[in-house]
Design a protein around this motif. Structure first.
Motif, short mmCIF file in Angstrom:
data_model
loop_
_atom_site.label_atom_id
_atom_site.label_comp_id
_atom_site.label_asym_id
_atom_site.label_seq_id
_atom_site.Cartn_x
_atom_site.Cartn_y
_atom_site.Cartn_z
N ARG A 19 8.16 4.14 5.20
CA ARG A 19 8.29 3.08 6.21
C ARG A 19 9.32 2.03 5.76
N ARG A 20 9.31 1.69 4.48
CA ARG A 20 10.31 0.73 3.96
C ARG A 20 11.72 1.32 4.08
N THR A 21 11.84 2.61 3.83
CA THR A 21 13.15 3.26 3.94
C THR A 21 13.67 3.21 5.37
N THR A 26 17.14 0.71 9.52
CA THR A 26 17.24 -0.01 10.78
C THR A 26 18.03 -1.31 10.61
N VAL A 27 17.76 -1.99 9.51
CA VAL A 27 18.50 -3.24 9.24
C VAL A 27 19.99 -2.94 9.08
N VAL A 28 20.33 -1.88 8.35
CA VAL A 28 21.74 -1.52 8.17
C VAL A 28 22.39 -1.21 9.52
N GLY A 58 18.72 10.46 11.67
CA GLY A 58 18.29 11.50 10.73
C GLY A 58 17.23 11.01 9.78
N VAL A 59 17.41 9.81 9.24
CA VAL A 59 16.40 9.24 8.34
C VAL A 59 15.09 9.04 9.08
N LEU A 60 15.16 8.52 10.31
CA LEU A 60 13.94 8.33 11.09
C LEU A 60 13.21 9.66 11.34
N THR A 61 13.97 10.70 11.63
CA THR A 61 13.37 12.00 11.91
C THR A 61 12.64 12.55 10.70
N VAL A 62 13.30 12.53 9.56
CA VAL A 62 12.68 13.06 8.34
C VAL A 62 11.49 12.19 7.93
N VAL A 86 17.38 16.82 0.61
CA VAL A 86 18.85 16.77 0.68
C VAL A 86 19.28 16.17 2.02
N GLY A 87 18.60 16.56 3.08
CA GLY A 87 18.93 16.02 4.40
C GLY A 87 18.77 14.52 4.48
N VAL A 88 17.69 13.99 3.92
CA VAL A 88 17.48 12.54 3.98
C VAL A 88 18.49 11.81 3.10
N VAL A 89 18.88 12.40 1.97
CA VAL A 89 19.90 11.78 1.12
C VAL A 89 21.23 11.71 1.88
N VAL A 90 21.59 12.80 2.53
CA VAL A 90 22.84 12.83 3.32
C VAL A 90 22.78 11.79 4.44
N CYS A 91 21.64 11.70 5.12
CA CYS A 91 21.51 10.73 6.21
C CYS A 91 21.57 9.30 5.71
N VAL A 92 20.97 9.01 4.56
CA VAL A 92 21.05 7.66 4.00
C VAL A 92 22.50 7.33 3.65
N LEU A 93 23.20 8.30 3.06
CA LEU A 93 24.61 8.07 2.73
C LEU A 93 25.46 7.87 3.99
N LEU A 94 25.18 8.63 5.04
CA LEU A 94 25.89 8.44 6.31
C LEU A 94 25.61 7.05 6.90
#
Length: 105
Positions: A19-21, A26-28, A58-62, A86-94
């Motif tokens: 939830r924090r992630t 969302t803030v970003v 993507g982050v929200l989905t995962v 790996v998907g969430v890492v890629v989405c965070v970087l995006l």
């Protein structure tokens, strides 16, 4: 007893971390959108904003998928699959890269 572990605490902490992630993402995304609107919307800013939003979704989905799995039942939760990690890492970087692109663009 001192040495016993409560199996319910770790899934709860993990749910809160997801939830924090999502809140941070969302803030970003919101700040990137605000910076894009304030700075004028050129093509590169719009592209960076789109990348930021795609990463955020993507982050929200995962995260939503993982939170549902952790809240499901009282059994010990299964580990997050490598492809989802790996998907969430890629989405965070995006998300972060898109936010930086909006601010710098």
């Amino acid at each position: 007893m001192l040495g016993e572990r409560d199996p319910g605490l770790q899934p709860e902490r993990t749910r809160l971390a997801w939830r924090r992630t999502t809140l941070a993402g969302t803030v970003v995304a919101v700040l990137a959108g605000k910076a894009g609107v304030a700075g004028g919307a050129s093509g590169s800013v719009l592209a960076a904003g789109a990348v930021c939003c795609v990463g955020w979704v993507g982050v929200l989905t995962v995260a939503h998928r993982r939170i549902r799995r952790l809240a499901g039942d009282s059994r010990e939760p299964e580990r997050l699959a490598v492809r989802w990690a790996v998907g969430v890492v890629v989405c965070v970087l995006l998300t972060a890269g898109g936010g930086v692109g909006v601010v710098l663009g």
